[in-house]
Design a protein around this motif. Structure first.
Motif, mmCIF file in Angstrom:
data_model
loop_
_atom_site.group_PDB
_atom_site.id
_atom_site.type_symbol
_atom_site.label_atom_id
_atom_site.label_comp_id
_atom_site.label_asym_id
_atom_site.label_seq_id
_atom_site.Cartn_x
_atom_site.Cartn_y
_atom_site.Cartn_z
ATOM 1 N N GLY A 1 55.034 82.026 87.023
ATOM 2 C CA GLY A 1 56.322 81.479 86.367
ATOM 3 C C GLY A 1 56.770 80.207 86.935
ATOM 4 O O GLY A 1 56.058 79.534 87.813
ATOM 5 N N SER A 2 57.469 79.666 85.947
ATOM 6 C CA SER A 2 57.880 78.109 86.312
ATOM 7 C C SER A 2 59.059 77.937 87.443
ATOM 8 O O SER A 2 59.321 77.151 88.028
ATOM 9 C CB SER A 2 58.586 77.809 84.918
ATOM 10 O OG SER A 2 59.596 78.540 84.607
ATOM 11 N N ASP A 3 59.904 79.013 87.798
ATOM 12 C CA ASP A 3 61.051 79.108 88.375
ATOM 13 C C ASP A 3 61.924 78.040 88.010
ATOM 14 O O ASP A 3 62.403 77.384 88.914
ATOM 15 C CB ASP A 3 60.609 78.782 89.970
ATOM 16 C CG ASP A 3 61.596 79.252 91.081
ATOM 17 O OD1 ASP A 3 62.590 79.860 90.506
ATOM 18 O OD2 ASP A 3 61.403 78.950 92.009
ATOM 19 N N ALA A 4 62.021 77.874 86.618
ATOM 20 C CA ALA A 4 62.703 76.744 86.206
ATOM 21 C C ALA A 4 64.279 76.710 86.389
ATOM 22 O O ALA A 4 64.944 78.083 86.100
ATOM 23 C CB ALA A 4 62.444 76.494 84.745
ATOM 24 N N HIS A 5 64.804 75.614 86.777
ATOM 25 C CA HIS A 5 66.337 75.705 86.852
ATOM 26 C C HIS A 5 66.882 74.468 85.942
ATOM 27 O O HIS A 5 68.036 74.433 85.746
ATOM 28 C CB HIS A 5 66.647 75.259 87.988
ATOM 29 C CG HIS A 5 66.444 76.409 89.363
ATOM 30 N ND1 HIS A 5 65.291 76.865 89.573
ATOM 31 C CD2 HIS A 5 67.532 76.916 89.819
ATOM 32 C CE1 HIS A 5 65.462 78.090 90.521
ATOM 33 N NE2 HIS A 5 66.705 77.954 90.779
ATOM 34 N N VAL A 6 65.980 73.987 85.284
ATOM 35 C CA VAL A 6 66.175 73.108 83.883
ATOM 36 C C VAL A 6 65.494 73.425 82.908
ATOM 37 O O VAL A 6 64.363 73.920 83.091
ATOM 38 C CB VAL A 6 66.304 71.726 84.446
ATOM 39 C CG1 VAL A 6 67.251 71.027 85.492
ATOM 40 C CG2 VAL A 6 64.812 71.167 84.947
ATOM 41 N N LEU A 7 65.936 73.069 81.491
ATOM 42 C CA LEU A 7 65.184 73.546 80.496
ATOM 43 C C LEU A 7 63.723 72.743 80.509
ATOM 44 O O LEU A 7 62.786 73.310 80.123
ATOM 45 C CB LEU A 7 65.732 72.888 79.148
ATOM 46 C CG LEU A 7 67.204 74.056 78.794
ATOM 47 C CD1 LEU A 7 67.738 73.388 77.504
ATOM 48 C CD2 LEU A 7 66.602 75.428 78.486
ATOM 49 N N GLN A 8 63.832 71.510 81.205
ATOM 50 C CA GLN A 8 62.465 70.827 81.120
ATOM 51 C C GLN A 8 61.373 71.466 81.831
ATOM 52 O O GLN A 8 60.016 71.013 81.569
ATOM 53 C CB GLN A 8 62.613 69.270 81.584
ATOM 54 C CG GLN A 8 63.549 68.389 80.604
ATOM 55 C CD GLN A 8 64.872 68.545 80.641
ATOM 56 O OE1 GLN A 8 65.580 69.700 81.574
ATOM 57 N NE2 GLN A 8 65.776 67.746 80.198
ATOM 58 N N GLY A 9 61.706 72.280 82.823
ATOM 59 C CA GLY A 9 60.839 72.967 83.728
ATOM 60 C C GLY A 9 60.373 74.275 83.003
ATOM 61 O O GLY A 9 59.325 74.814 83.526
ATOM 62 N N VAL A 10 61.079 74.867 81.915
ATOM 63 C CA VAL A 10 60.333 76.290 81.369
ATOM 64 C C VAL A 10 59.096 75.992 81.026
ATOM 65 O O VAL A 10 58.633 75.265 80.110
ATOM 66 C CB VAL A 10 61.414 76.750 80.078
ATOM 67 C CG1 VAL A 10 60.863 77.777 79.585
ATOM 68 C CG2 VAL A 10 63.011 76.734 80.655
ATOM 69 N N GLY A 11 58.361 77.057 81.300
ATOM 70 C CA GLY A 11 56.796 77.156 80.788
ATOM 71 C C GLY A 11 55.850 76.308 81.680
ATOM 72 O O GLY A 11 54.647 76.268 81.353
ATOM 73 N N THR A 12 56.301 75.737 82.767
ATOM 74 C CA THR A 12 55.391 74.791 83.544
ATOM 75 C C THR A 12 54.397 75.826 84.285
ATOM 76 O O THR A 12 53.541 75.267 84.688
ATOM 77 C CB THR A 12 55.914 73.953 84.258
ATOM 78 O OG1 THR A 12 57.063 74.598 85.135
ATOM 79 C CG2 THR A 12 56.874 72.996 83.541
ATOM 80 N N GLY A 13 54.734 76.955 84.410
ATOM 81 C CA GLY A 13 54.092 78.096 85.036
ATOM 82 C C GLY A 13 54.035 79.392 84.275
ATOM 83 O O GLY A 13 55.206 79.766 83.907
ATOM 84 N N ALA A 14 52.946 79.677 83.683
ATOM 85 C CA ALA A 14 52.985 81.036 82.852
ATOM 86 C C ALA A 14 51.789 81.711 82.681
ATOM 87 O O ALA A 14 50.637 81.333 83.493
ATOM 88 C CB ALA A 14 53.288 80.529 81.537
ATOM 89 N N LEU A 15 51.855 82.724 81.973
ATOM 90 C CA LEU A 15 50.528 83.704 81.772
ATOM 91 C C LEU A 15 50.248 83.451 80.278
ATOM 92 O O LEU A 15 51.116 83.810 79.450
ATOM 93 C CB LEU A 15 50.632 85.103 82.161
ATOM 94 C CG LEU A 15 51.145 85.563 83.762
ATOM 95 C CD1 LEU A 15 51.347 86.786 83.806
ATOM 96 C CD2 LEU A 15 49.658 84.990 84.583
ATOM 97 N N ARG A 16 48.991 83.547 80.123
ATOM 98 C CA ARG A 16 48.308 83.671 78.737
ATOM 99 C C ARG A 16 48.000 85.196 78.816
ATOM 100 O O ARG A 16 47.174 85.679 79.440
ATOM 101 C CB ARG A 16 47.176 82.825 78.583
ATOM 102 C CG ARG A 16 46.610 83.071 77.268
ATOM 103 C CD ARG A 16 45.509 81.971 76.826
ATOM 104 N NE ARG A 16 44.876 82.239 75.626
ATOM 105 C CZ ARG A 16 43.638 82.788 75.472
ATOM 106 N NH1 ARG A 16 42.975 83.153 76.296
ATOM 107 N NH2 ARG A 16 43.192 82.715 74.151
#
Length: 575
Positions: A517-532
């Motif tokens: 996971g991205s552990d995103a706290h801002v929109l720009q971080g969403v999807g920087t870690g993911a599963l296919r």
């Protein structure tokens, strides 16, 4: 079930040593139980080094494999293991494909420490002496080693207590073991054996005083270590006091078989004391002898003058020694190894149940404005996730589920997994997926898992080795392996990539289902870690899809993302 077991000793195989005797005895008995056992060691014998090179070329087809020349080591040594020996160790661990790697005295800079640190197999560390605990010097290095250990073993309560100071954990006490076919009672004569140490003069003086009143008895001063010097013997005793060096069990066995009683050194080898007991010797070690060594002299006099007392004491020590044979030690270790193998999760099935579904990207760890350190609006999150091509997301706010439920309502046909990142009481954070209601913070790790299970939720462990976050200690991780459904092996927000690498290593070791996971706290971080993964609908299909999922790393500058987070928080405070 026969296992492939690797035993690693830090001491030169070419020299007698109590640790090597322990390893030899254990290896023999484990082979008798049906296991394949390989001993890895160093040596200074040319033929051992040559045989070790051949064994590595032949695929490790040897009971003892020498990896390189021995280096002088001590509890204060900073000498590293030679580069060639390190390379051979890595090759041996890869060729062996061991189920268990068991290292002895890893508190020394040695092959044992490196093997336990680098092995991909289940690992066991054995401590045999409280004097060999000086390495590694840094706490971070020790914590790293502890995180990779599956079991801690000590040969005595004293050793376990000393080892726990530097390597905290729950220790299992396993005897050093003795070869009971080699050490057996023989025809006794009036012979006293004292294990001699140069700095224990008070003990020797006490025994000499007792010997003055025992003209029919002989005393043998036994040296069990090299370069131990030579004691000063009074002229009147020179025909009754002898000195002998016996550094291995084969040399000591015939001597102890005819000995009536044995006086252990204050800082002597526990192994020699155990051998004396197995040989039917009475042990002259009265309570308080360590504080008052002179008490040994009084015990010697009593044992010599009272044959019944000597016989009773010898019989008692012999009975005690009967449960310390190498066969008993091997059975205990076998039970430990079999117990450890049960920690591994069942390997993934080869079949792919959702093979007809399309591939999507799924980010399993992100936050909204419901988290205290995030300002992302749920509606903006949904639109942004769709815009960058994410097929599913899991919203996991800190100790709150409202953001996840709100995001799910706004998402329409877009898949949103409602979750919560729950802070436990000093045992790290745990994420619950597919939750329906909020779980309070501050419970123990076990209580938090139970609360997730009560909602038929999925236990997801985030950033398990990132020391910048609140994480579970190694003992908690080991205790709850069976409870972890998904293990996060990639978190895009970690400062040090080595923490992600450690998580990936851990997940592979125990066949854990991997998450990212991205552990995103801002929109720009969403999807920087993911599963296919394959497209899914609902909890059960999600778990099925995870079996064939692939981790995707799509990192962006952490400095950039963190600065955006801080700017967003600052704006909120200004408002």
């Amino acid at each position: 079930m026969g296992l492939r077991i690797c035993l690693v000793t830090p001491f030169a195989w070419s020299q007698p040593h109590d640790v090597n005797e322990h390893v030899t005895g254990v290896a023999k008995e484990l082979r008798g139980l049906g296991h394949s056992v390989t001993v890895l060691a160093s040596s200074n014998r040319a033929r051992d080094l040559s045989a070790g090179r051949r064994a590595l070329l032949d695929g490790l087809d040897s009971e003892v494999v020498v990896l390189g020349p021995a280096m002088p080591i001590s509890r204060r040594s900073r000498i590293g293991v030679p580069v060639g020996a390190r390379a051979n160790l890595s090759l041996a661990l890869a060729l062996g494909r061991f189920d268990v790697v068991h290292g002895f005295e890893p508190g020394l800079p040695s092959l044992s420490y490196l093997a336990l640190r680098d092995a991909q197999a289940l690992t066991v560390a054995s401590f045999l002496s409280p004097e060999r605990l000086g390495y590694p010097p840094g706490k971070a290095q020790r914590d790293r080693l502890l995180a990779r250990l599956d079991a801690l073993v000590a040969t005595s309560e004293e050793t376990a207590e000393a080892a726990a100071v530097r390597f905290p954990g729950q220790y299992r006490i396993v005897s050093e073991g003795v070869d009971r076919t080699l050490f057996r009672p023989g025809a006794k004569r009036n012979l006293i054996v004292l294990e001699w140490r140069p700095n224990e003069r008070a003990l020797l003086r006490g025994v000499f005083r007792a010997l003055e009143e025992l003209p029919d008895w002989e005393l043998l001063l036994l040296r069990t270590k090299p370069l131990a010097g030579r004691p000063s013997i009074p002229r009147s005793f020179r025909d009754r006091v002898h000195i002998r060096t016996a550094r291995d069990g084969a040399a000591r066995a015939p001597l102890l078989a005819e000995t009536s009683f044995f006086v252990p050194a204050l800082a002597g080898l526990n192994r020699v004391r155990l051998e004396a007991a197995a040989a039917g010797c009475a042990i002259a070690a009265p309570p308080g002898m360590r504080e008052q060594p002179e008490l040994a002299g009084a015990e010697v006099a009593r044992l010599a003058e009272d044959p019944d007392f000597r016989r009773r004491k010898a019989e008692r020590t012999l009975r005690d020694a009967e449960r310390h044979g190498f066969t008993d030690v091997a059975l205990e270790l076998d039970a430990l190894y079999q117990e450890l193998t049960k920690r591994r999760h069942t390997p993934r099935a080869a079949a792919e149940p959702l093979a007809d579904r399309e591939w999507i990207l799924c980010d399993l760890h992100m936050h909204t404005s419901w988290s205290h350190d995030c300002a992302v609006d749920p509606a903006d999150l949904v639109m942004h996730a769709e815009a960058i091509g994410l097929g599913a997301i899991a919203v996991t706010d800190h100790n709150a589920i409202g953001g996840a439920l709100e995001t799910a309502q706004l998402a329409g046909d877009h898949v949103v997994i409602p979750g919560e990142e729950i802070k436990t009481d000093g045992q790290g954070e745990v994420i619950g997926l597919y939750l329906r209601k909020e779980i309070p913070r501050g419970m123990s790790f076990a209580e938090t898992v139970v609360a997730i299970r009560e909602q038929d939720g999925i236990v997801y462990l985030p950033h398990p080795f990132d020391r910048m976050h609140s994480i579970a200690d190694p003992a908690t991780l080991q205790r709850h392996l069976a409870d972890i459904d998904i293990f996060e092996v990639y978190n895009a927000r970690l400062l040090f990539e080595a923490y992600n690498d450690e998580a990936l290593r851990f997940a592979r070791k125990y066949n854990l289902t991997m998450g990212a996971g991205s552990d995103a706290h801002v929109l720009q971080g969403v999807g920087t870690g993911a599963l296919r993964m394959r497209a899914f609908h609902g909890r059960e299909e999600f778990l099925q899809s995870l079996q064939s999922a692939q981790v995707l790393r799509r990192p962006r500058s952490l400095v950039y993302l963190q600065s955006l987070k801080w700017m967003a928080q600052a704006k909120e405070r200004v408002r």
